[in-house]
Design a protein around this motif. Structure first.
Motif, PDB file in Angstrom:
ATOM      1  N   ASP A  63      18.834  13.857   6.989  1.00 46.71           N
ATOM      2  CA  ASP A  63      17.606  13.749   7.788  1.00 46.71           C
ATOM      3  C   ASP A  63      16.365  13.719   6.903  1.00 46.71           C
ATOM      4  O   ASP A  63      15.413  12.969   7.174  1.00 46.71           O
ATOM      5  N   SER A  64      16.377  14.516   5.852  1.00 48.89           N
ATOM      6  CA  SER A  64      15.247  14.549   4.925  1.00 48.89           C
ATOM      7  C   SER A  64      15.072  13.204   4.224  1.00 48.89           C
ATOM      8  O   SER A  64      13.942  12.704   4.100  1.00 48.89           O
ATOM      9  N   LEU A  65      16.166  12.619   3.787  1.00 50.83           N
ATOM     10  CA  LEU A  65      16.102  11.303   3.142  1.00 50.83           C
ATOM     11  C   LEU A  65      15.585  10.236   4.105  1.00 50.83           C
ATOM     12  O   LEU A  65      14.772   9.387   3.732  1.00 50.83           O
ATOM     13  N   VAL A  66      16.052  10.285   5.335  1.00 54.32           N
ATOM     14  CA  VAL A  66      15.610   9.316   6.343  1.00 54.32           C
ATOM     15  C   VAL A  66      14.118   9.482   6.621  1.00 54.32           C
ATOM     16  O   VAL A  66      13.367   8.502   6.715  1.00 54.32           O
ATOM     17  N   THR A  67      13.671  10.722   6.743  1.00 54.81           N
ATOM     18  CA  THR A  67      12.254  10.989   6.996  1.00 54.81           C
ATOM     19  C   THR A  67      11.379  10.468   5.851  1.00 54.81           C
ATOM     20  O   THR A  67      10.333   9.851   6.080  1.00 54.81           O
ATOM     21  N   ASP A  68      11.829  10.710   4.618  1.00 59.28           N
ATOM     22  CA  ASP A  68      11.086  10.199   3.462  1.00 59.28           C
ATOM     23  C   ASP A  68      11.012   8.677   3.486  1.00 59.28           C
ATOM     24  O   ASP A  68       9.955   8.086   3.225  1.00 59.28           O
ATOM     25  N   TRP A  69      12.111   8.044   3.798  1.00 61.28           N
ATOM     26  CA  TRP A  69      12.151   6.580   3.857  1.00 61.28           C
ATOM     27  C   TRP A  69      11.206   6.058   4.942  1.00 61.28           C
ATOM     28  O   TRP A  69      10.479   5.084   4.736  1.00 61.28           O
ATOM     29  N   GLN A  70      11.235   6.718   6.106  1.00 64.78           N
ATOM     30  CA  GLN A  70      10.358   6.300   7.203  1.00 64.78           C
ATOM     31  C   GLN A  70       8.883   6.451   6.820  1.00 64.78           C
ATOM     32  O   GLN A  70       8.051   5.603   7.175  1.00 64.78           O
ATOM     33  N   SER A  71       8.569   7.505   6.082  1.00 67.33           N
ATOM     34  CA  SER A  71       7.182   7.708   5.617  1.00 67.33           C
ATOM     35  C   SER A  71       6.777   6.591   4.665  1.00 67.33           C
ATOM     36  O   SER A  71       5.649   6.065   4.743  1.00 67.33           O
ATOM     37  N   GLU A  72       7.684   6.235   3.761  1.00 65.92           N
ATOM     38  CA  GLU A  72       7.395   5.132   2.832  1.00 65.92           C
ATOM     39  C   GLU A  72       7.196   3.822   3.591  1.00 65.92           C
ATOM     40  O   GLU A  72       6.330   3.017   3.242  1.00 65.92           O
ATOM     41  N   LEU A  73       8.014   3.620   4.623  1.00 63.34           N
ATOM     42  CA  LEU A  73       7.905   2.392   5.419  1.00 63.34           C
ATOM     43  C   LEU A  73       6.555   2.339   6.131  1.00 63.34           C
ATOM     44  O   LEU A  73       5.890   1.293   6.147  1.00 63.34           O
ATOM     45  N   LYS A  74       6.121   3.449   6.711  1.00 65.61           N
ATOM     46  CA  LYS A  74       4.817   3.491   7.394  1.00 65.61           C
ATOM     47  C   LYS A  74       3.682   3.246   6.414  1.00 65.61           C
ATOM     48  O   LYS A  74       2.727   2.526   6.727  1.00 65.61           O
ATOM     49  N   ALA A  75       3.794   3.843   5.243  1.00 63.40           N
ATOM     50  CA  ALA A  75       2.752   3.639   4.221  1.00 63.40           C
ATOM     51  C   ALA A  75       2.703   2.173   3.806  1.00 63.40           C
ATOM     52  O   ALA A  75       1.607   1.598   3.640  1.00 63.40           O
ATOM     53  N   TYR A  76       3.864   1.568   3.657  1.00 57.97           N
ATOM     54  CA  TYR A  76       3.916   0.140   3.305  1.00 57.97           C
ATOM     55  C   TYR A  76       3.259  -0.705   4.387  1.00 57.97           C
ATOM     56  O   TYR A  76       2.487  -1.629   4.088  1.00 57.97           O
ATOM     57  N   GLU A  77       3.561  -0.401   5.648  1.00 60.40           N
ATOM     58  CA  GLU A  77       2.993  -1.186   6.754  1.00 60.40           C
ATOM     59  C   GLU A  77       1.467  -1.090   6.785  1.00 60.40           C
ATOM     60  O   GLU A  77       0.786  -2.061   7.103  1.00 60.40           O
ATOM     61  N   LYS A  78       0.942   0.078   6.419  1.00 62.38           N
ATOM     62  CA  LYS A  78      -0.520   0.249   6.387  1.00 62.38           C
ATOM     63  C   LYS A  78      -1.139  -0.517   5.215  1.00 62.38           C
ATOM     64  O   LYS A  78      -2.221  -1.084   5.337  1.00 62.38           O
ATOM     65  N   GLU A  79      -0.467  -0.513   4.069  1.00 64.26           N
ATOM     66  CA  GLU A  79      -1.009  -1.128   2.853  1.00 64.26           C
ATOM     67  C   GLU A  79      -0.649  -2.605   2.726  1.00 64.26           C
ATOM     68  O   GLU A  79      -1.165  -3.293   1.845  1.00 64.26           O
ATOM     69  N   ARG A  80       0.243  -3.080   3.564  1.00 61.94           N
ATOM     70  CA  ARG A  80       0.770  -4.438   3.452  1.00 61.94           C
ATOM     71  C   ARG A  80      -0.332  -5.496   3.437  1.00 61.94           C
ATOM     72  O   ARG A  80      -0.265  -6.459   2.671  1.00 61.94           O
ATOM     73  N   ALA A  81      -1.343  -5.335   4.239  1.00 64.07           N
ATOM     74  CA  ALA A  81      -2.408  -6.342   4.340  1.00 64.07           C
ATOM     75  C   ALA A  81      -3.159  -6.510   3.020  1.00 64.07           C
ATOM     76  O   ALA A  81      -3.623  -7.616   2.694  1.00 64.07           O
ATOM     77  N   SER A  82      -3.244  -5.447   2.235  1.00 63.80           N
ATOM     78  CA  SER A  82      -4.004  -5.525   0.981  1.00 63.80           C
ATOM     79  C   SER A  82      -3.123  -5.844  -0.233  1.00 63.80           C
ATOM     80  O   SER A  82      -3.621  -5.899  -1.358  1.00 63.80           O
ATOM     81  N   MET A  83      -1.840  -6.089   0.002  1.00 69.03           N
ATOM     82  CA  MET A  83      -0.913  -6.362  -1.109  1.00 69.03           C
ATOM     83  C   MET A  83      -0.779  -7.851  -1.367  1.00 69.03           C
ATOM     84  O   MET A  83      -0.937  -8.662  -0.458  1.00 69.03           O
ATOM     85  N   THR A  84      -0.460  -8.162  -2.611  1.00 65.59           N
ATOM     86  CA  THR A  84      -0.165  -9.558  -2.951  1.00 65.59           C
ATOM     87  C   THR A  84       1.239  -9.880  -2.449  1.00 65.59           C
ATOM     88  O   THR A  84       2.028  -8.983  -2.119  1.00 65.59           O
ATOM     89  N   LYS A  85       1.533 -11.170  -2.447  1.00 62.26           N
ATOM     90  CA  LYS A  85       2.851 -11.609  -1.992  1.00 62.26           C
ATOM     91  C   LYS A  85       3.949 -10.979  -2.853  1.00 62.26           C
ATOM     92  O   LYS A  85       4.970 -10.512  -2.343  1.00 62.26           O
ATOM     93  N   LYS A  86       3.733 -10.922  -4.141  1.00 65.77           N
ATOM     94  CA  LYS A  86       4.705 -10.363  -5.083  1.00 65.77           C
ATOM     95  C   LYS A  86       4.907  -8.862  -4.828  1.00 65.77           C
ATOM     96  O   LYS A  86       6.035  -8.371  -4.838  1.00 65.77           O
ATOM     97  N   GLU A  87       3.811  -8.143  -4.601  1.00 64.21           N
ATOM     98  CA  GLU A  87       3.893  -6.702  -4.316  1.00 64.21           C
ATOM     99  C   GLU A  87       4.661  -6.445  -3.015  1.00 64.21           C
ATOM    100  O   GLU A  87       5.460  -5.517  -2.933  1.00 64.21           O
ATOM    101  N   LYS A  88       4.397  -7.278  -1.996  1.00 64.15           N
ATOM    102  CA  LYS A  88       5.111  -7.132  -0.717  1.00 64.15           C
ATOM    103  C   LYS A  88       6.611  -7.329  -0.908  1.00 64.15           C
ATOM    104  O   LYS A  88       7.419  -6.558  -0.394  1.00 64.15           O
ATOM    105  N   GLU A  89       6.962  -8.392  -1.639  1.00 67.38           N
ATOM    106  CA  GLU A  89       8.384  -8.678  -1.871  1.00 67.38           C
ATOM    107  C   GLU A  89       9.065  -7.535  -2.621  1.00 67.38           C
ATOM    108  O   GLU A  89      10.169  -7.126  -2.272  1.00 67.38           O
ATOM    109  N   LEU A  90       8.371  -7.020  -3.628  1.00 70.90           N
ATOM    110  CA  LEU A  90       8.923  -5.927  -4.417  1.00 70.90           C
ATOM    111  C   LEU A  90       9.094  -4.661  -3.569  1.00 70.90           C
ATOM    112  O   LEU A  90      10.149  -4.012  -3.599  1.00 70.90           O
ATOM    113  N   LYS A  91       8.088  -4.338  -2.788  1.00 64.75           N
ATOM    114  CA  LYS A  91       8.137  -3.136  -1.937  1.00 64.75           C
ATOM    115  C   LYS A  91       9.223  -3.291  -0.862  1.00 64.75           C
ATOM    116  O   LYS A  91       9.960  -2.326  -0.570  1.00 64.75           O
ATOM    117  N   GLN A  92       9.358  -4.473  -0.280  1.00 62.86           N
ATOM    118  CA  GLN A  92      10.401  -4.709   0.728  1.00 62.86           C
ATOM    119  C   GLN A  92      11.788  -4.547   0.108  1.00 62.86           C
ATOM    120  O   GLN A  92      12.688  -3.986   0.718  1.00 62.86           O
TER     121      GLN A  92
END
Length: 177
Positions: A63-92
């Protein structure tokens, strides 16, 4: 000729069983309710509590690992608009790899839990079987049947049921360890 084999084999089996029972030192057919022994055995409760605590810890880790992953996913979704195409691909790719690792870990934990549950159950059954075997020898029973609700014994008189007596002595023996 083939039609006669089954009836003859059945008759021979009945005769052999009858002669075994007739020649036994103690001519009593007795049984125990295996499920009742497992559920009433005090060691079962102790082992299940320990097993439950261990599985809760493993589940909390997942559960802890899943929660951490979900937090990272939410952070990515918030920052996605300001990322370059390469950064998005790498983060995904990183998020996808992490999700796969979590899934693999979760499957490994489930497998471990199943194996430990089977091992615990088998240990309890072995304890009970050993005790019933010793009990039968000490009390001169030629045979003790195990009823488990799966068709072994469809009917037996209550006077033939040794379950409560064996359960009491089994728990007494366990308490002495």
């Amino acid at each position: 000729m083939k039609k006669l084999i089954i009836p003859i084999a059945s008759i021979i089996t009945v005769v052999l069983i009858s002669s075994f029972v007739a020649n036994s030192s103690k001519n009593e057919l007795v049984y125990v309710d295996v499920n009742k022994l497992i559920e009433g055995y005090k060691r079962t409760k102790v082992e299940r509590e320990a097993f439950s605590k261990k599985t809760e810890v493993l589940k909390a880790n997942v559960d802890s690992l899943v929660t951490d992953w979900q937090s990272e996913l939410k952070a990515y979704e918030k920052e996605r608009a300001s990322m370059t195409k390469k950064e998005k691909e790498l983060k995904q790719e990183l998020l996808g790899n992490k999700q796969q690792q979590i899934n693999n870990y979760q499957q490994a934990v489930q497998k471990q839990v199943q194996e430990e549950d089977q091992k615990m159950t088998q240990t309890l059954i072995n304890d009970i079987n050993d005790y019933v075997q010793e009990y039968g020898k000490q009390h001169g029973y030629p045979m003790i049947f195990g009823a488990g609700g799966n068709g072994n014994i469809m009917y037996a008189e209550e006077a033939s049921d040794l379950t409560d007596e064996i359960l009491e002595e089994l728990n007494h023996q366990y308490a002495g360890k």
